[in-house]
Write an enzyme that holds these catalytic residues in place. Structure first.
Site, PDB file in Angstrom:
ATOM      1  N   SER A 102       0.832  -1.200   0.000  1.00 58.04           N
ATOM      2  CA  SER A 102       0.000   0.000   0.000  1.00 58.04           C
ATOM      3  C   SER A 102       0.872   1.257   0.000  1.00 58.04           C
ATOM      4  O   SER A 102       1.625   1.480  -0.949  1.00 58.04           O
ATOM      5  CB  SER A 102      -0.972  -0.050   1.180  1.00 58.04           C
ATOM      6  OG  SER A 102      -1.992   0.904   1.031  1.00 58.04           O
ATOM      7  N   ASP A 198     -10.298  -4.813  -3.928  1.00 55.17           N
ATOM      8  CA  ASP A 198      -9.653  -3.844  -3.036  1.00 55.17           C
ATOM      9  C   ASP A 198     -10.533  -2.600  -2.931  1.00 55.17           C
ATOM     10  O   ASP A 198     -10.779  -1.921  -3.930  1.00 55.17           O
ATOM     11  CB  ASP A 198      -8.280  -3.483  -3.605  1.00 55.17           C
ATOM     12  CG  ASP A 198      -7.429  -2.656  -2.647  1.00 55.17           C
ATOM     13  OD1 ASP A 198      -7.992  -1.949  -1.802  1.00 55.17           O
ATOM     14  OD2 ASP A 198      -6.196  -2.724  -2.776  1.00 55.17           O
ATOM     15  N   HIS A 228      -7.754  -5.640  -0.122  1.00 52.64           N
ATOM     16  CA  HIS A 228      -6.602  -4.744  -0.013  1.00 52.64           C
ATOM     17  C   HIS A 228      -5.429  -5.394   0.708  1.00 52.64           C
ATOM     18  O   HIS A 228      -4.277  -5.212   0.326  1.00 52.64           O
ATOM     19  CB  HIS A 228      -7.014  -3.458   0.716  1.00 52.64           C
ATOM     20  CG  HIS A 228      -5.912  -2.452   0.825  1.00 52.64           C
ATOM     21  ND1 HIS A 228      -5.346  -1.861  -0.284  1.00 52.64           N
ATOM     22  CD2 HIS A 228      -5.257  -1.936   1.908  1.00 52.64           C
ATOM     23  CE1 HIS A 228      -4.397  -1.015   0.097  1.00 52.64           C
ATOM     24  NE2 HIS A 228      -4.322  -1.051   1.422  1.00 52.64           N
TER      25      HIS A 228
END
Length: 249
Positions: A102, A198, A228
């Protein structure tokens, strides 16, 4: 092999926590996401796997994250990138294989661009370059933007934890590190793992990022039912396979 734990003191006295394990190079460096830390499931999984196969690995907490010192609210993309670079430069030698999750994907790209002679490969897991602008600022109602500019901080709900502080400094500093508006001069092998379910980072971000990277050895793996975090056993097995394939034979 035994994992070593320590703290690196910044010039301002803030201590950055890290864990490392000696082994074969390249050193795998795990870069966690926004408000995440080096004890997350993917980081621990990689460290455990690396121990079994004798691979060098480093994981760390940015300032304001995990057990590092400092306040989360004082952090920015630039500061957290420098935190990671400081730990990497102090504790590793030779080639690096970066794994960024991320926000850690954005920070990993920054590190790869800052240390092109050392980074031999990059793996992004739901990598989120430019998210402070594209996913935060651009999605804010005008009233929230005004509050942020006036008060310096607003709090956004999170499905994972307590409301997250979003600071004016985070947004403004993020604009100094935007990558997606031009070609990204990265030549090392790049692997992008992205869940299509996600809800935090749109899956097409991975395709856009692959298109921006100048190098040709770029592959995107889409996991149709992946979220995610990509922390299920099958996701972790895919991560291992991806990292393993990038290591020297």
């Amino acid at each position: 092999m035994t994992e070593e734990t320590g703290r690196l003191k910044r010039a301002d006295g803030v201590e950055l926590a890290w864990k490392r394990q000696a082994g074969q190079r390249p050193t795998i460096v795990f870069l966690p996401g926004f408000k995440s830390d080096m004890e997350g499931s993917k980081a621990v999984f990689l460290a455990t796997w690396a121990a079994k196969c004798g691979q060098a690995v480093l994981r760390l907490d940015y300032s304001g994250h995990g057990v590092s010192g400092g306040r989360f609210e004082d952090g920015t993309i630039g500061l957290w990138t420098q935190d990671a670079l400081s730990v990497i430069d102090a504790l590793t030698e030779g080639p690096l294989l970066l794994v960024g999750s991320s926000m850690g994907g954005w920070i990993g790209l920054n590190i790869a661009l800052a240390r092109p002679d050392r980074v031999m490969a990059y793996v992004g897991i739901a990598a989120a370059p430019d998210f402070t602008e594209t996913l935060m600022w651009n999605s804010m109602p005008e009233a929230a933007r005004s509050d942020l500019m006036e008060k310096g901080v607003i709090y956004a709900p999170s499905q994972y934890d307590a409301p997250l502080p979003i600071t004016r400094a985070l947004i403004e500093d993020g604009r100094r590190h935007l990558l997606m508006g031009a070609a990204i001069p990265l030549a090392c092998p790049v692997r992008l793992l992205q869940g299509q379910q996600d809800e935090d980072v749109p899956w097409k971000t991975a395709l856009a990022l692959a298109d921006r990277i100048a190098g040709q050895d770029v592959r995107v793996t889409l996991i149709k039912d992946g979220d995610h975090r990509l922390s299920r056993p099958a996701d972790l097995a895919l991560l291992q396979k991806t990292v393993e394939a990038l290591l020297p034979a």
